[in-house]
Design an enzyme around this catalytic site. Sequence first.
Site, short mmCIF file in Angstrom:
data_model
loop_
_atom_site.label_atom_id
_atom_site.label_comp_id
_atom_site.label_asym_id
_atom_site.label_seq_id
_atom_site.Cartn_x
_atom_site.Cartn_y
_atom_site.Cartn_z
N ASP A 285 -12.02 15.91 33.22
CA ASP A 285 -11.49 15.57 31.92
C ASP A 285 -10.71 16.78 31.42
O ASP A 285 -11.23 17.59 30.67
CB ASP A 285 -12.67 15.26 31.00
N ILE B 213 -16.44 3.82 28.56
CA ILE B 213 -16.10 4.06 29.97
C ILE B 213 -17.32 4.66 30.64
O ILE B 213 -17.83 4.11 31.60
CB ILE B 213 -14.85 4.96 30.07
#
Lengths: 502, 502
Positions: A265, A206
């Site tokens: 995150d 990603i």
Amino acid sequence: MTEPHALIAVEMGIDTHQEPVVFLRADCEVCRAEGFNANTRLQLSLGGRAIIATLNVVTEAVLPPGRVGFSRIAWQRLGLKGGEAVTLSHAPVLHSMSAVRKKIYGHALSAREIDDIIQDISAHRYSDMQIASFVTACVDRLDSGEIIALTRAMVASGKCLSWPDKPQVLDKHCIGGVPGNRTTPIVVAIASAAGLTMPKTSSRAITSPSGTADTMEVLTNVHLGLDQIQATVAQVNACLAWGGAVNLSPADDMLIRIEHALDVDGEGQMVASVLSKKLAAGSTHVLIDIPVGPTAKVRSQPQARHLAHLFDTVGKALGLRLRCLTTRGEEAIGYGIGPAQEALDILAVLNNAPQAPADLRERALFLTGHLLNMASGEELAAAIARARELLASGKAWVQFQRICAAQGGLKAIPQAAFRLELGAGHSGTLLAMDNRRLARLAKLAGAPISPAAGLRLHAKLGQALARGQPLFTLYADSQGELDYAADYYADNQDLFMIGETP
Amino acid sequence: MTEPHALIAVEMGIDTHQEPVVFLRADCEVCRAEGFNANTRLQLSLGGRAIIATLNVVTEAVLPPGRVGFSRIAWQRLGLKGGEAVTLSHAPVLHSMSAVRKKIYGHALSAREIDDIIQDISAHRYSDMQIASFVTACVDRLDSGEIIALTRAMVASGKCLSWPDKPQVLDKHCIGGVPGNRTTPIVVAIASAAGLTMPKTSSRAITSPSGTADTMEVLTNVHLGLDQIQATVAQVNACLAWGGAVNLSPADDMLIRIEHALDVDGEGQMVASVLSKKLAAGSTHVLIDIPVGPTAKVRSQPQARHLAHLFDTVGKALGLRLRCLTTRGEEAIGYGIGPAQEALDILAVLNNAPQAPADLRERALFLTGHLLNMASGEELAAAIARARELLASGKAWVQFQRICAAQGGLKAIPQAAFRLELGAGHSGTLLAMDNRRLARLAKLAGAPISPAAGLRLHAKLGQALARGQPLFTLYADSQGELDYAADYYADNQDLFMIGETP
């Protein structure tokens, strides 16, 4: 009563990524009658299907009258072929956004509320902005009960694999942040050679220069459907597939896409993300590798312990046997960074080649030992020795070839058209490297979109270097990309710290 | 060295609202060389200017080779005329997003960090997703120091008005949430007739059926530049202008756009939003009206007190004389909802017409009295009596006409082409009305985009109604919109609660 508004669907040839957009003329009767304007959220219906999309208003030249234009993803999601009369209306009120607002104000959510949010996200009812708001509100603010509920909701959002004949289904996961740390294919080969069942699904990169699926794709076909995964595992006890082809925890993919666009995150979301994939894959035993280092994702032992505790709590509640290991994350693992370069390291380890990177081999053996120990209860030292024997004897290599054969055959590794070797600017000992900038360098060279692109290190931490001695080689598919990466390195030579041993 | 990538700019005729989008062909050389793909954030440069935009990839049919397509806002922001060779590169790293992440994790931000974020947002460097993340992270989590810093940063983001000759510059603001509560034009007329300076700038509706600027636009020109505002105030001591035409605290408008798309509205952001506009307008004395009611924006007295305390703290730190009043917010104020219908109420009050809504008049007198009291220190009761006298004597009406004349003259109020009177479904007393659904009803009829659209109430709380007695009249510019609103009412008759007096 008002008539439903229908217009003829037209594909616009515009890729708006994952956010569906529809296009209407400014002079369109429906806009006027319904009060639609730029950025209104619309519902488009055809037969029993409906999607939500954002409106972009266009000029007359772009779209004929009586038409509604669709972006690629909007077209696909409504399953259009062309020429259908599609009904337009205001998007219905999203009730689950009330729960998002509750979370924004710091209140705990019930399992039902979390479920409603994940269902709406899975059904593509949220705009990217709304997902961004949910993701932001959850960072650092999910208790373990909410993480458990989120994990369950994400599992329920997609398909699941089940292994009725297998009492134990093993899996491993690395938190990431360390380039080249491609242990999975080696671990799966050794562990399945030892008889463990490992239906491994992995993601593509990603933000990194390669994901396990990107690296494995250099070696074999990874695009397996659910049936092919079942068949491969039935045949060779393991697989190394791309998770994206099988709809396991699709809501997770949607959250991750936004988390990466924002570069946030949250710990709780990470735990739910990882465990939802494992549960959907039917795993019973999960080993989590948490590399710790100053430029890794997890930067301190207390942070690692906290994360491990969260994994343990949530894993236990969901019926998983789970173990977390902290490993060293100070430097890249192996020599290669990027799909093809990492694949070369994997083959070198599996073939017991003299130039094989020792750190990659030892990390893989350590992890495999833990898996064997979790599965059978045998002593860890004995388990690691057994893993070493399976690797040294060539049995792991044979097993790896069987897995690749079952998935479609071993492929030749592509070679990059352009390369550039770069040397140490001065003499000294290699004291540190910056994982993040190293990853960026490989990405600028074209990885993972160009599988052959990336870099190969010629030195590891602690090594003495003479001035000009090769530090690494860049690989790229075009001169432009090679130059781009080389320019970046010229400005970032301090990503390698070379000095006197302290 | 890599060459900068330049392509010829083309306007696409696509309105992507406030988020700039650029379009490149999938086969474009630049995409390949730079690794651009769908949703990459790009920098587009021309001469000394640069904008950031999101990439959409398009098929060959949509765009000729060697071209880069621009959405309307992207085209405008880069100041393109057509045919220019625009340079493309990756968007530079947004350092202020680190501060956003810090806030996401609940840490307090320094004034410098808040300044950097607001500067980047003002310069259009944030995507809507990134703004959504910032807005979400701030809700309920800004301390007063951060609100003060945010207010200052927003003031610095745009132009300011200054009034060197005026020792006192008065302003008022209503938190909102109560339809028809259009006191501002009346307050400004009376207060400026009493000699106070009131350079009033107001917003258009964002989610309501009318903003003060929408209502005033029915009566006169509100599109005044900074110079025209200065000239009007020099002439008649007041103005009633649209704030959007004068770049006061533009960062606030960008945050508000996203807050409304998400339907979140943090207290701290609201305080910073209101006070940044007042400071940028050069106000010294500010009166804040906080209506409280079960379907208003503020729903309880404790919530109102908390908000008032925040306004006081921040206002004081920024050198404002500020007073908060809580008012009743149980029902719509006046009879009209929507620009033209509200304008009729305002004229009725200013003309002392027998049918003028008493609640609107009394609220305006109460607020004006407080302004006079703040400015001169005279007793509140005496100040309210003075305001009443200025209204009853017709001096306020004369002053209102002078303000309109200075702005371009009084206009005729538009009439709606379609109307529908709706009656009470059964007899009883009108016990409650739902402000939010009432606002929705007026919007479905076309307000504020159609200024003549909206509704007119024929009853107020506490009034006895016979079955079938007129409750309200709907006004719309098209039969479709009238039907749409009527359909909504058919499903939402309980927005009026009619029953026995308890």
